[in-house]
Every structure is written in structure tokens, then in C-alpha cells.
Design a protein around this motif. Sequence first.
Motif, PDB file in Angstrom:
ATOM      1  N   TRP B  46     -15.347 -56.326  42.389  1.00 14.78           N
ATOM      2  CA  TRP B  46     -14.160 -55.495  42.215  1.00 14.78           C
ATOM      3  C   TRP B  46     -14.551 -54.259  41.421  1.00 14.78           C
ATOM      4  CZ3 TRP B  46      -9.000 -55.822  43.703  1.00 14.78           C
ATOM      5  CH2 TRP B  46      -8.146 -54.917  43.086  1.00 14.78           C
ATOM      6  N   SER B  47     -14.420 -53.095  42.020  1.00 18.46           N
ATOM      7  CA  SER B  47     -14.709 -51.857  41.313  1.00 18.46           C
ATOM      8  C   SER B  47     -13.821 -50.756  41.856  1.00 18.46           C
ATOM      9  CB  SER B  47     -16.173 -51.476  41.492  1.00 18.46           C
ATOM     10  OG  SER B  47     -16.365 -50.151  41.061  1.00 18.46           O
ATOM     11  N   LEU B  48     -13.193 -50.004  40.967  1.00 19.47           N
ATOM     12  CA  LEU B  48     -12.296 -48.932  41.408  1.00 19.47           C
ATOM     13  C   LEU B  48     -13.086 -47.722  41.880  1.00 19.47           C
ATOM     14  CD1 LEU B  48      -9.526 -49.053  38.669  1.00 19.47           C
ATOM     15  CD2 LEU B  48      -9.796 -50.411  40.727  1.00 19.47           C
ATOM     16  N   GLY B  49     -14.414 -47.748  41.677  1.00 21.04           N
ATOM     17  CA  GLY B  49     -15.226 -46.617  42.104  1.00 21.04           C
ATOM     18  C   GLY B  49     -15.256 -45.542  41.046  1.00 21.04           C
ATOM     19  N   PHE B  50     -15.848 -44.412  41.397  1.00 22.64           N
ATOM     20  CA  PHE B  50     -16.004 -43.330  40.452  1.00 22.64           C
ATOM     21  C   PHE B  50     -14.743 -42.470  40.461  1.00 22.64           C
ATOM     22  CE2 PHE B  50     -18.439 -39.261  39.320  1.00 22.64           C
ATOM     23  CZ  PHE B  50     -18.071 -39.414  37.991  1.00 22.64           C
ATOM     24  N   LEU B  51     -13.835 -42.772  39.509  1.00 19.76           N
ATOM     25  CA  LEU B  51     -12.507 -42.147  39.526  1.00 19.76           C
ATOM     26  C   LEU B  51     -12.547 -40.664  39.179  1.00 19.76           C
ATOM     27  CD1 LEU B  51     -10.386 -44.953  37.835  1.00 19.76           C
ATOM     28  CD2 LEU B  51     -10.458 -44.332  40.242  1.00 19.76           C
ATOM     29  N   MET B  64     -12.015 -43.761  46.638  1.00 21.41           N
ATOM     30  CA  MET B  64     -12.925 -43.133  45.686  1.00 21.41           C
ATOM     31  C   MET B  64     -14.349 -43.587  46.026  1.00 21.41           C
ATOM     32  SD  MET B  64     -10.683 -41.524  44.211  1.00 21.41           S
ATOM     33  CE  MET B  64     -11.558 -40.576  42.976  1.00 21.41           C
TER      34      MET B  64
END
Lengths: 359, 320
Positions: B46-51, B64
Amino acid sequence: MSKQNRKFRARGAALAALAGLGLALTTLLLAASTVNVSETGSSLLYPLFNLWLPAFHRLHPNVRITTTSSGSGTGIAQAVAGVAQIGASDAYMSPAQMRQHADILNIPLAISMQMVNYNLPGLNQRHLKLSGPVLAGIYMGKIRNWNDGQIAQLNPGVRLPSHSIITIHRTDGSGDTFIFTQYLTFSTPAWKNQINFATTVSWPAAPGNIGAVGNPGMVDALKNNEYSIAYIGTSFESAIHKDRLGTALLKNRDGNFLLPTARTGKAAAAQMVSKTPKDERISLIFAPGRESYPIINYEYAIVSRRQPSAAMAAALRALFSWAISPAGGNAPRYMHRVNFVALPAPVVKLSQAQIAEIH
Amino acid sequence: MLFRKLMAALASIVAIVLLILVGFLAIYAWPAIRFNGLHFLVKNNWSLGFLYSDPILRHGQQVMPGAHYGILFLIAGTLLSTAIAVLLAVPIGVGAALFLAEGVPALLRPWLSFFIELLAAIPSVVYGLWGLVVVIPFLGHHVFPAMQKWLGFIPFFRGPAGSGYGLLTSGLVLTLMIVPLITATLRDALVSQQSHLRDAALALGASRYEALWTVQLPGVRRVLIGSSILATGRALGETMAVLMVSGNALNVMPNNIYTTISTMASFIVSQLDSALTDPTGMAVKSLAEVALVLCLISIVVNSLARVLLLYQDRMTFGVI
């Protein structure tokens, strides 16, 4: 009971009722003229806001401000949604977020610093030396023991315990995570490529890692777990002292190991003032300079330039103007208590220009 | 006639609300379902990525860079903590119910029952706070190290013993929360059971224990299964108490009983604010997908229990 007596009673009751009604009406009228401002977000800024509020309230009794510590992620989200008037954040908003919310301002109110703390029985009174790459190694699960060669190399002569490292990180959207991961990103290519920085990152699976909520949660987790390490805002330095936990010397860009103090914070801020753009969204992390502490940041108020009423806009302008003034909220007596650094004069000017846009 | 229609309408509201809820979740999460694919259920990343970068187009969706959502560790955390809770709570709950129905002096019975029901009424955040302040330091400093030492020969009990936050603590707090559900329901069933069967058993020379075990308890089997299902549902969906004691691990599969975990319900709460800062909205949609999976798991568990009940009935009546 005589008739007369009863009459008096009735009259008394009626009078009391009238007085009550009058009181209620006055309260209502007073309430109508007070402005209710709600602030939420950064747990790092929260202690400072709590120092500010009574002082500001004495100057502006008609402005009632509530403050809650919910994490910078919540601060940004609620300010953007208009649920709270002020979102407090240690992180500035991302370019993509700014495009979506053109009305939002990021106004620095002060400069804070971040400590790296540890709970090592017998070593808490010594300041261990740590660097960005070593911290990255620890949080990536590559450095698993306190007596790992890379830590020992930075700390010759220190008897490091042979015990696994418990890493503590924030689970809520956190400006502290943002600035800590910026330090790792700017100092360690491997971290930059794999994880990068944000208010929430995908923490690598270091065994035994603990998630905590808010700076108070970090202090608590650190205190309760020997051999743990955590990153905590300097406004919690007194809690760290009280619980006799350790604070690390961090390696800056020039290769010096420094503690977060007013002097090293100011030195780092001085390096970054001239680089601060008009919208003030900039990272102050890993500043150049011999005496620059590597993790400092602007504490932002996230606020919309368009307010629903003139009274609200005036209240916000008054609050922010007072907060950033060296004679008001940025006075040394407030900054010392939370170990923050006052905004340098040129930055005060930039913030003032942004505050003037609130209407 | 009117009354019957009214009742039918009221009854169907429940079903309709459930359908609308699941339907809404599915529609809202649809972009995430398409973006994540099967990856969602089998990966731990789970990673929101590079916001702080610009959104990119991937699989036809705005996301993202670096964003990926794999929640296997959440499914594992949820199922394991619930399994521990149910495994511990059923014997304790049954024992407590038997004791309350049969073993307690009549004078004390209403009081003890009252306390058990009170235990079920305590808000879960109170359990969480108690777990955080009292249970975790105690378990982390005394019990877990001892367990690691003495029970270390069992694979899942091997160290490191961790900090007190984690799978077993979550399971124990959940156990305390669901024991009263089982006990209260089962006790009522036992008390309202007609006594002639037991009397007959005793008259035939069965001991009190034998009467309990062979006559009374089988008589309330349906109630036991029913209340266990309710308890399982509660444990699967419990949010606050678990959030406070689980350690909120991210992307780590539990490798022993002391590991920090996250459950689906608590993860939705703890990650919502961060997800809201994702300008593409994919993070919130993925959280909705987590909610959808949680709903589906609950439905599957409930259905399995129904099947079990049906099977039970057939067995019982088949024998007779």
C-alpha cells in the motif's frame, strides 16, 4: 400562606423569568458578534497555538478560536474542504493539490525543528551521532541492530547494545513524516528512489516497527519501548527531557553533527530565506552551511483567501498578523517554550503579503 | 392488510439499505478496482505514491507516480485477530454462560448477568484506551517475553516478542469485547430452556455435568452458533479498539503472534486523511475498495455460518 405573599411570589417568578430571557438574549447578541474560528492539524504546532490563544484572546475578546491536534494531513484536508478555517501543517501543499485548490494560501507562522530521539538504556544521556543514510538504513530494515557497524562507525568509543532496533513512525498523515522523509530523500539516493517524501509514505517492512498517532503518541511509544527510535517535533523537547530519552546529533549537508538548538535552527533558516518564493512553499530541509541543523521547516497555516464573511476574514488577518509579528506571537517568550525559531524579517514580509490576500 | 404491507415495507428497508450501501461502494470504488486488479488482494504494498509530483496516466487512470495498493496484510491482520478472538471467546463465553445459568447462587445470578450485559455495552474506545494504557505495557514487558521463552517451541509463538502492540493484544482486546455477546445470549437461552429434559437426564442417573454437556448444551447449539456469528461480525468490523492496540503496521505480514498488524476497518480510519490529500482521488477510492472487501468478507462469514446451521438442522432431525 397569605394572598399578598402569593402575589409577591408570582411577581418574583415573572421577574426572574424576564431576567433570564434578557440574559439569554444578551448572550445570543454577544454570540452573534463573536467570530468562531476553528484550527486543526499539526500536532507539532499545537503546543504553540495553545500558548498563543490566551494572549490573542485578551487582545481580541470577540474572536473565539478552538484548536485541535489531528495531524497535518487532516489539517490540510479540513482546511481545503472548508470544515476548519485554519489547517495547521508542517508540510506545504503539493503542486497538484494547489492546482485543484487555487484559493488556498500556505502561510508560514514560525519555523520548527525536528529531533531524532531514542530510548537506549544507559545511553540516553549521551548524544549519539546519526546521519541521513544511517537513519534511512534503519527505517528500511537494512540496519537492524544498534551495534551495527554503520552506527558504530559514527560513534567510536560508545558501547552500543546488541539489540534489535524498534523503529517508530507516524501512521496519521503527518508533517513530521514529511520533513523526516525529506531529510532521508535529500541525503540518501536509495531512499529517494524507493520511498521518497510525503505526509504518508509506504514504510518499508522493518520487523517490529510501530506506528503511532501524533507527536504525543510518538513520545509515548518511545518511552514504552526500550531500544526504539523515533522522529519528534521540537515542541515536545520538554517531554523528551522529562522522560529521560535520548536526542541524536544529526549530520548536516556540510558533514557536521548538530543538535536542534535556537542557534543551529537560525543558521539553517538564514541559508534559506533568500530562496523562499512568494507563495512560500519551500522545503528548508538539509540546508547548506556549517552550523545549519538539517531538519527545520516552516509551520504553515493552510487557509483560503476567500472567506465567507468579512468578519471572519478580519479575524483571520488579525490572528495571523499578530502571530508572525516579533512583538506578538513570534516573540522569544513563545518561541523558547516550544524550541521554535522566529520567522526572519524578509519571511515576515512575504507572509504579510499573503495575509493581506485574505478577504 | 395494511399492517402487513407496512411491515413488509419496513422489513425490506433493511435489505434495500444493505444493497444500496454495497452498490454505492462498488460504483465509487470501480476506478480503483479496475486500476488495482487482482494485485489488490495478493500484494503487500500500500503506497499513495509520490504526492508531491504530477499525476500520471496508468491503466487508463489518473494516479500519482509510484502509487500501488496491495492489502493482503490487512486481510491477514483482520482474519487472524478475529480468529484469535473467536477461538478464545467461544469457550470462555460458553463457560461463563453455563456458570451463570447453573453454578451461581440464585441470589447473585441477576447481578452477575447484569454485569456481563454491562460489559457488552461499554463503548469500544474504552476497551481501546484500557488496552493501550494497561494491557500493552503489561503484556509487552512481562507476558510476551515469558511466552516467547516458554512457548517458543511452537512456530507462531517464536520471538521477537515485540512491544506489546500487535496481533495477540488485538485478539485479546477483541476477545473481551465479544465474550459478553456470547455469554449474554447463551445464558438467556439456557435459562429459558425447559427443565424437563434436564430433569429426565438427572432422573436417568446422569451427573449434573453430564446433563449439562449431553442434554442442555446441545439444546442451545443453534443459539451458540448464532451468537458466535454475531461476535465474529463484531470482531471483523471493530475499528477503534484495534486501531489503538494493533500497532498499525503497514505492508508487513504477521510472522508471529506478537507482530504488529493492521485490520481493514482500523486502516480505513487511520489512512483516510492521508488519502484525502491525493489529488487524483485514487487513494480514497482504494480505501472504498478496502471497505468493499471487508463487506464481502463479512457476508461470506455470515453465509458460511448459515450453511453450518442448515447442516446442523439436517443432522439433528436426521438422527431423530
